[in-house]
Each structure stands twice: as C-alpha cells, then as structure tokens.
Design a protein around this motif. Structure first.
Motif, PDB file in Angstrom:
ATOM      1  N   VAL A  51      -5.076  -3.094  -8.594  1.00  0.00           N
ATOM      2  CA  VAL A  51      -4.108  -1.822  -8.155  1.00  0.00           C
ATOM      3  C   VAL A  51      -2.764  -2.200  -8.796  1.00  0.00           C
ATOM      4  O   VAL A  51      -2.422  -3.425  -8.753  1.00  0.00           O
ATOM      5  N   PRO A 105       0.496  -1.481  -7.536  1.00  0.00           N
ATOM      6  CA  PRO A 105       1.496  -1.045  -6.496  1.00  0.00           C
ATOM      7  C   PRO A 105       2.631  -0.413  -6.888  1.00  0.00           C
ATOM      8  O   PRO A 105       3.172   0.402  -6.010  1.00  0.00           O
ATOM      9  N   ARG A 106       3.157  -0.766  -8.043  1.00  0.00           N
ATOM     10  CA  ARG A 106       4.678  -0.103  -8.462  1.00  0.00           C
ATOM     11  C   ARG A 106       4.357   1.069  -9.198  1.00  0.00           C
ATOM     12  O   ARG A 106       5.081   1.802  -9.586  1.00  0.00           O
ATOM     13  N   SER A 107       2.924   1.560  -9.237  1.00  0.00           N
ATOM     14  CA  SER A 107       2.671   2.961 -10.022  1.00  0.00           C
ATOM     15  C   SER A 107       3.234   3.973  -8.853  1.00  0.00           C
ATOM     16  O   SER A 107       3.275   3.758  -7.741  1.00  0.00           O
ATOM     17  N   VAL A 137       1.166   6.438  -8.189  1.00  0.00           N
ATOM     18  CA  VAL A 137      -0.060   6.785  -7.847  1.00  0.00           C
ATOM     19  C   VAL A 137      -0.250   6.292  -6.487  1.00  0.00           C
ATOM     20  O   VAL A 137      -0.322   5.029  -6.463  1.00  0.00           O
ATOM     21  N   PRO A 138      -0.558   6.900  -5.444  1.00  0.00           N
ATOM     22  CA  PRO A 138      -0.975   6.128  -4.018  1.00  0.00           C
ATOM     23  C   PRO A 138      -1.782   5.039  -4.283  1.00  0.00           C
ATOM     24  O   PRO A 138      -2.879   5.326  -5.020  1.00  0.00           O
ATOM     25  N   ILE A 139      -1.865   3.788  -3.652  1.00  0.00           N
ATOM     26  CA  ILE A 139      -2.730   2.866  -3.950  1.00  0.00           C
ATOM     27  C   ILE A 139      -4.090   3.416  -3.375  1.00  0.00           C
ATOM     28  O   ILE A 139      -4.926   2.803  -4.075  1.00  0.00           O
ATOM     29  N   TYR A 140      -4.211   4.099  -2.245  1.00  0.00           N
ATOM     30  CA  TYR A 140      -5.733   4.482  -1.797  1.00  0.00           C
ATOM     31  C   TYR A 140      -6.212   5.280  -3.034  1.00  0.00           C
ATOM     32  O   TYR A 140      -7.444   5.136  -3.090  1.00  0.00           O
ATOM     33  N   LEU A 141      -5.452   5.912  -3.652  1.00  0.00           N
ATOM     34  CA  LEU A 141      -6.109   6.999  -4.680  1.00  0.00           C
ATOM     35  C   LEU A 141      -6.599   6.223  -5.966  1.00  0.00           C
ATOM     36  O   LEU A 141      -7.633   6.346  -6.540  1.00  0.00           O
ATOM     37  N   SER A 144      -8.329  -6.025   1.172  1.00  0.00           N
ATOM     38  CA  SER A 144      -7.057  -6.180   1.308  1.00  0.00           C
ATOM     39  C   SER A 144      -6.417  -7.190   1.013  1.00  0.00           C
ATOM     40  O   SER A 144      -5.571  -7.552   0.384  1.00  0.00           O
ATOM     41  N   LEU A 199      -6.705  -7.877  -2.968  1.00  0.00           N
ATOM     42  CA  LEU A 199      -5.625  -7.085  -3.693  1.00  0.00           C
ATOM     43  C   LEU A 199      -4.269  -7.235  -3.148  1.00  0.00           C
ATOM     44  O   LEU A 199      -3.425  -6.832  -3.893  1.00  0.00           O
ATOM     45  N   THR A 200      -3.963  -8.059  -1.950  1.00  0.00           N
ATOM     46  CA  THR A 200      -2.826  -7.948  -1.480  1.00  0.00           C
ATOM     47  C   THR A 200      -2.118  -6.696  -1.214  1.00  0.00           C
ATOM     48  O   THR A 200      -1.055  -6.651  -1.330  1.00  0.00           O
ATOM     49  N   VAL A 201      -3.162  -6.018  -0.573  1.00  0.00           N
ATOM     50  CA  VAL A 201      -2.360  -4.475  -0.154  1.00  0.00           C
ATOM     51  C   VAL A 201      -3.042  -4.369   1.247  1.00  0.00           C
ATOM     52  O   VAL A 201      -3.725  -5.144   1.924  1.00  0.00           O
TER      53      VAL A 201
END
Lengths: 304, 132
Positions: free
Chosen positions: B7, B9-11, B13-17, B45, B48-50
C-alpha cells in the motif's frame, strides 16, 4: 464501545487558551492520531487525559468513569520530553519500572531495548535524543497497558526504529488496546492511524477516519478561457469548503460530491476540469492556517 | 499467500480501497487462486504497517462483494465463485483505466473524433487486427 471520551475540554495557562473546547471519542482496538502545528494544544490534551494538568472545564472519561488510581495503572505515557533520570542507567530505569508497575514485563522491556539497540549499561545522559525516546517507548510497551498515550514517540529516531514504533502501535491495536499518538510526521500518522483529529490553536478543526477523509475530500480544479468567469453559486454550495482563484484557474476544496461539483463546474464554461485526490498532508494543510502549517510540516518532514 | 499486497499510505486513495483493488486484481490475474488463504487481519496489518481496522474494513467489503469468505477460527479464503467472477473484475479494472484516460483526453481539450482516432491507433498497437 468507546474507551475514552473527552467532552468540551478547556485548559488555560494564564491568558492563553491552550485547549479551547475539544470534544473527542477515542475508540478501543485502534490507533488514534492527533495532528497539529506546534503549540496547537496536543500535549495539553494528553496532560489533561493523565490528570497531569487540571482542566478549567470539561471532562475526560475512561469507559464512562473519571480517571482513578486503578485506571492510571492501565495507562502508559511517553511524554515528548525525556523523563529519564540523567544519572541513572537504562538498566536501573528498567528495574524502577518493574517495581513501580505490577504488570510490567521486564523480559519484554529487555527485548525491546535490544531491538532498538539501546545500551542498557549507559546512563541516560550518555544517550542521544533518539535513544532516550527509544528507551521510553520500550518501557511503555512493556507495561501491558490498555491505553498508550504517546507524545511524539518517534522523535529523533532513525527510519528503521520509527517503523518499528509504528509496528508496535499497530500490534497493540490488533490486541484490542487503544493507542493515541501525536506526530509531526504526517506520513506516519497516515500509515498507522485509523482515525485522526487535527487541532489548531486549541480547537478541534477536523476529525474522522483517515480513509473516509481521503474518500470525501477532493480538489475540483477548473481552468477557464479567460479571467472573466462566473461560478454560478458553486462556491456557496455547502460541500465547497474553500475556493481559491488565481487568474484563470479555480480550485475548490470539496468535502463530498466531488464528481457532481466537477460536472457543475464544467457547465460554467471551464475547459479543463479535474478531480484531484488529497493525501493527509494536503488535508492537514487545508485544515490549519497555512502560514503556521507550511513551515511546521516542511521543517519536520526534512527529518525523514 | 504470495506477498503481493503493498500500500502507498501517502496516496490520496484510501488504504482500504487500495487493499480491495489489489486483492481483486490478484484474483483476476490468478495470483490468488480459488480456496487460497489470505493472511489474517492482524498479520496483514503488521506486514503492511497499517491499522488493523483498515484491513478489517477491506476484508468486510471483499466479503460483501463475494470475492472472499471468512470462516471464524479458520481465516479468510478466496471464494471459488470469486475467481469465476474474475472476467467481470478484469472488465472493471479495464473500464476504470479507460475512464481515467478519456477523462484526461477531455481535460486537455481533445474532441470526440480526435479521441476516437487516438483510441483506434492505440487499440491497433496493443490488439493488432489479423492481416490474413
């Protein structure tokens, strides 16, 4: 269920309103990020949560109850400034924590210190800022606490150790605990936090799920053939939070319905209409006063 | 499961999407096969460290869209009909990419005919008509 509720919190220092009417719900099993420029009131909120500062008004409740001594045992705190004793070694600090907290796991603390490469034979004064942060983080995560309040928990750490702190936070959330942290490094908050609050000058300016904020908030940009254009009331739409016009370009910050607003903008004669995604840094910069925010963020991001 | 998920994260686009999109793409491409197990919410999680709730949200949506199924105590698996749905998923991915390209063409001021001519030229390059 929400673990921590902060309702209408006010804290003044002399004539300065450090926290000016903040209301927040911090859920369990989650990482909650608090963002704000320097002096926004983040640390004061944390201190009020820990009874280290007495609010002038408002209440903080843990599972509906005010903070009490037994509850205090279940909360671990990493303050922004080092609270290590300069003359004590890290091993002595570990021993002190073991005696102070019934649920402190010395083995786990030792493991974490090793992972962060903290030499436990050294006195605190001999450690760099990053190593002091790492030691405090290691002690906090060895507490088996249910609530972790971390004020800048990656300050001075190298990128590898920063990522390690984020992993520890995520691991706590996955175990059902609550993590509340502040950071100037927005990329970290964006990665680890499920929900964020942005505070500015003591007030809450934005709060929500990071993913929902990104899904809803967009920039709708249009370019017009010349500088004489009319927006036909689009700027007055409740979903348009902000309108920036420069020459022939208009940029609308919308909080919902970006595609529909883009259609309306096309209808006013704009030739090139685009919908742009915003990352958390963009959202943050739009949420706080630009002058403070820009300098703050850029200065801190350079650390990475 | 192969380590195919990443993923940004800086995009915007929401991470879950991002997770949903990548799981669907992996299924459509056959990287993830019917019955294959996905990592647990906790494991993914951490990998991906999310935030785990973000991963859980993506998994719930993938269940709702019948791409995966979750059995309590056993884990999450790619549904056989999730794979059967892969032509539809592939069409969705193609449609989204074409939509973005055409929106861009319109944004830079190309007309319908010019855009169609460009489309035909690019189509010919990637899907040449048989000369025989």
């Amino acid at each position: 269920m929400s673990t921590i509720t902060i309702s209408n919190l006010h804290k003044r220092y002399g004539s300065v309103a450090a926290v000016d009417g903040v209301t927040l719900e911090i859920p369990t099993s989650s990482v909650f990020g608090i963002l704000g420029p320097n002096g926004a009131g983040k640390t004061t909120i944390f201190k009020c949560m820990l009874n280290l500062a007495q609010p002038n008004a408002g209440a903080i409740r843990y599972e509906g109850r005010p903070l009490s001594a037994p509850l205090f045992e279940r909360i671990a705190y990493v303050p922004e400034r080092s609270v290590l004793y300069d003359w004590m070694t890290i091993a002595e600090h570990l021993e002190m924590n073991r005696r102070a907290y019934a649920t402190f796991d010395s083995g786990r603390a030792g493991e974490l210190l090793e992972q962060f490469n903290v030499d436990r034979r050294k006195r605190a004064r001999a450690l760099s800022k990053g190593m002091r942060t790492a030691a405090m983080v290691a002690f906090a995560f060895a507490r088996n606490a249910e609530v972790l309040i971390l004020d800048e928990p990656t300050g001075g750490l190298d990128p590898v150790n920063q990522r390690h702190v984020l992993s520890l936070m995520i691991n706590e959330a996955a175990r059902g605990n609550s993590v509340i942290f502040s950071s100037h490094q927005i990329g970290q908050v964006e990665r680890a936090a499920e929900r964020i609050a942005i505070v500015d000058r003591g007030r809450l300016v934005l709060e929500g799920l990071v993913d929902d904020l990104k899904a809803d908030r967009k920039i709708v940009e249009g370019i017009f053939p010349d500088t004489r254009f009319r927006l036909d009331g689009i700027a007055d739409d409740a979903r348009v939070a902000r309108t920036d016009r420069t020459e022939r370009i208009v940029r609308l910050l919308v909080t919902a319905g970006a595609d529909e607003i883009a259609q309306r903008l096309s209808g006013t004669g704009a030739t090139a209409v685009r919908v742009l995604d915003l990352n958390l840094e963009d959202i943050f910069l739009y949420a706080v006063s630009p002058a403070t925010a820009t300098t703050d963020v850029i200065a801190e991001e350079r650390v990475l | 499961m192969p380590a195919v998920l990443t993923v940004d994260p800086r995009s915007g686009v929401p991470i879950y999407l991002q997770i949903i999109e990548q799981v669907k793409r992996s299924v459509a491409l056959g990287v993830l096969q019917a019955g294959e197990q996905l990592p647990t919410v906790k494991q993914l999680s951490i990998d991906l460290t999310v935030n785990p709730n973000t991963v859980a949200r993506a998994y719930r949506e993938l269940e709702r869209e019948q791409v995966i199924e979750t059995t309590p105590g056993r884990g999450s698996f790619v549904r056989p009909d999730g794979v059967a749905e892969s032509p539809r998923v592939a069409a969705d991915i193609g449609r989204a990419a074409l939509t973005a390209a055409l929106r861009e063409a319109k944004a830079v001021g190309l007309g319908r005919d010019e855009t169609r001519a460009l489309f035909e030229a690019v189509l010919e390059r990637w899907f040449p008509t048989e000369s025989t």
